[in-house]
Design a protein around this motif. Structure first.
Motif, PDB file in Angstrom:
ATOM      1  N   ARG A 148       0.833  -1.212   0.000  1.00 57.20           N
ATOM      2  CA  ARG A 148       0.000   0.000   0.000  1.00 57.20           C
ATOM      3  C   ARG A 148       0.865   1.258   0.000  1.00 57.20           C
ATOM      4  O   ARG A 148       0.581   2.225  -0.705  1.00 57.20           O
ATOM      5  CB  ARG A 148      -0.917   0.020   1.217  1.00 57.20           C
ATOM      6  N   GLU A 149       1.897   1.245   0.829  1.00 57.84           N
ATOM      7  CA  GLU A 149       2.786   2.408   0.893  1.00 57.84           C
ATOM      8  C   GLU A 149       3.489   2.635  -0.440  1.00 57.84           C
ATOM      9  O   GLU A 149       3.621   3.780  -0.896  1.00 57.84           O
ATOM     10  CB  GLU A 149       3.811   2.227   2.017  1.00 57.84           C
ATOM     11  N   GLN A 150       3.919   1.554  -1.075  1.00 62.14           N
ATOM     12  CA  GLN A 150       4.591   1.672  -2.374  1.00 62.14           C
ATOM     13  C   GLN A 150       3.616   2.203  -3.435  1.00 62.14           C
ATOM     14  O   GLN A 150       3.978   3.039  -4.253  1.00 62.14           O
ATOM     15  CB  GLN A 150       5.169   0.321  -2.810  1.00 62.14           C
ATOM     16  N   ALA A 151       2.381   1.729  -3.391  1.00 63.81           N
ATOM     17  CA  ALA A 151       1.376   2.205  -4.343  1.00 63.81           C
ATOM     18  C   ALA A 151       1.101   3.691  -4.138  1.00 63.81           C
ATOM     19  O   ALA A 151       0.958   4.446  -5.107  1.00 63.81           O
ATOM     20  CB  ALA A 151       0.088   1.400  -4.207  1.00 63.81           C
ATOM     21  N   GLU A 152       1.040   4.137  -2.884  1.00 64.76           N
ATOM     22  CA  GLU A 152       0.814   5.556  -2.597  1.00 64.76           C
ATOM     23  C   GLU A 152       1.988   6.402  -3.086  1.00 64.76           C
ATOM     24  O   GLU A 152       1.801   7.481  -3.644  1.00 64.76           O
ATOM     25  CB  GLU A 152       0.587   5.761  -1.102  1.00 64.76           C
ATOM     26  N   LEU A 153       3.210   5.911  -2.887  1.00 63.82           N
ATOM     27  CA  LEU A 153       4.383   6.627  -3.392  1.00 63.82           C
ATOM     28  C   LEU A 153       4.350   6.737  -4.913  1.00 63.82           C
ATOM     29  O   LEU A 153       4.676   7.792  -5.473  1.00 63.82           O
ATOM     30  CB  LEU A 153       5.672   5.932  -2.941  1.00 63.82           C
ATOM     31  N   THR A 154       3.938   5.670  -5.569  1.00 66.69           N
ATOM     32  CA  THR A 154       3.843   5.688  -7.027  1.00 66.69           C
ATOM     33  C   THR A 154       2.791   6.694  -7.484  1.00 66.69           C
ATOM     34  O   THR A 154       3.023   7.466  -8.417  1.00 66.69           O
ATOM     35  CB  THR A 154       3.513   4.284  -7.564  1.00 66.69           C
ATOM     36  N   ARG A 155       1.633   6.706  -6.817  1.00 64.42           N
ATOM     37  CA  ARG A 155       0.590   7.676  -7.170  1.00 64.42           C
ATOM     38  C   ARG A 155       1.081   9.111  -6.950  1.00 64.42           C
ATOM     39  O   ARG A 155       0.820   9.992  -7.766  1.00 64.42           O
ATOM     40  CB  ARG A 155      -0.683   7.421  -6.366  1.00 64.42           C
ATOM     41  N   SER A 203       1.558  14.319  -1.254  1.00 61.83           N
ATOM     42  CA  SER A 203       0.442  13.427  -1.575  1.00 61.83           C
ATOM     43  C   SER A 203      -0.030  13.732  -2.993  1.00 61.83           C
ATOM     44  O   SER A 203       0.241  14.812  -3.523  1.00 61.83           O
ATOM     45  CB  SER A 203      -0.713  13.632  -0.592  1.00 61.83           C
ATOM     46  N   PRO A 204      -0.753  12.795  -3.600  1.00 64.43           N
ATOM     47  CA  PRO A 204      -1.296  13.064  -4.932  1.00 64.43           C
ATOM     48  C   PRO A 204      -2.212  14.285  -4.966  1.00 64.43           C
ATOM     49  O   PRO A 204      -2.171  15.063  -5.912  1.00 64.43           O
ATOM     50  CB  PRO A 204      -2.071  11.781  -5.273  1.00 64.43           C
ATOM     51  N   ALA A 205      -3.014  14.481  -3.933  1.00 65.08           N
ATOM     52  CA  ALA A 205      -3.938  15.625  -3.906  1.00 65.08           C
ATOM     53  C   ALA A 205      -3.171  16.941  -3.891  1.00 65.08           C
ATOM     54  O   ALA A 205      -3.555  17.899  -4.572  1.00 65.08           O
ATOM     55  CB  ALA A 205      -4.862  15.525  -2.694  1.00 65.08           C
ATOM     56  N   GLN A 206      -2.089  17.000  -3.141  1.00 68.87           N
ATOM     57  CA  GLN A 206      -1.292  18.227  -3.094  1.00 68.87           C
ATOM     58  C   GLN A 206      -0.615  18.482  -4.440  1.00 68.87           C
ATOM     59  O   GLN A 206      -0.526  19.630  -4.886  1.00 68.87           O
ATOM     60  CB  GLN A 206      -0.251  18.132  -1.978  1.00 68.87           C
ATOM     61  N   ALA A 207      -0.166  17.437  -5.096  1.00 62.60           N
ATOM     62  CA  ALA A 207       0.445  17.597  -6.424  1.00 62.60           C
ATOM     63  C   ALA A 207      -0.604  18.047  -7.437  1.00 62.60           C
ATOM     64  O   ALA A 207      -0.322  18.870  -8.312  1.00 62.60           O
ATOM     65  CB  ALA A 207       1.103  16.294  -6.869  1.00 62.60           C
ATOM     66  N   ARG A 208      -1.830  17.531  -7.312  1.00 59.80           N
ATOM     67  CA  ARG A 208      -2.904  17.968  -8.219  1.00 59.80           C
ATOM     68  C   ARG A 208      -3.239  19.435  -8.003  1.00 59.80           C
ATOM     69  O   ARG A 208      -3.576  20.148  -8.950  1.00 59.80           O
ATOM     70  CB  ARG A 208      -4.141  17.087  -8.056  1.00 59.80           C
TER      71      ARG A 208
END
Length: 133
Positions: free
Chosen positions: A34-41, A93-98
């Motif tokens: 899960r952590e790796q998937a979040e890092l990838t996202r 996080s992905p939301a912050q990057a968006r």
């Protein structure tokens, strides 16, 4: 028979201990996945934002207004470039990057408006920033 009871107790204890170890390892693997998937996202969202920020930077640096209105629009787009770059630098996080991507897209829309004000073509298509609830 009395010698069999300690062996059975030991066997049950070993089975319980092995079960706990197996469950712990499986949960650990799941968590790491899960952590790796979040890092990838997050990395993917940061790369997407970086693409739009770079495009905005190129447009801001290569365009100057021809009148007060277009100059103001380029200035606003430049401010969005600075804000997007700052947000992306802080994004974890992905939301912050968006959010950084959306700020860059706002700047690109301002640059399109500046080109229109100067009588130039709109340029390449620009997606709309994401709606926020």
């Amino acid at each position: 028979m009395s010698g069999l009871i300690p062996v059975l107790v030991l066997a049950v204890f070993v089975l319980v201990a092995v079960s706990f170890v197996v469950i712990f390892r499986q949960n650990h693997r799941t968590q790491v996945g899960r952590e790796q998937a979040e890092l990838t996202r997050t990395d993917d969202a940061r790369a997407e934002a970086r693409r739009w920020i770079d495009r905005l930077g190129t447009e801001v640096l290569s365009t100057s207004g021809t009148d007060a209105h277009s100059t103001d629009l380029v200035g606003q787009a430049s401010a969005r470039l600075t804000a997007a770059t700052t947000h992306l630098g802080d994004a974890t996080s992905p939301a912050q990057a968006r959010t950084a991507r959306d700020i860059a897209l706002e700047g690109l829309h301002l640059m399109r408006d500046a080109r229109r004000a100067m009588g130039q073509p709109d340029g390449a298509p620009i997606p709309a920033p994401e709606e926020r609830a």
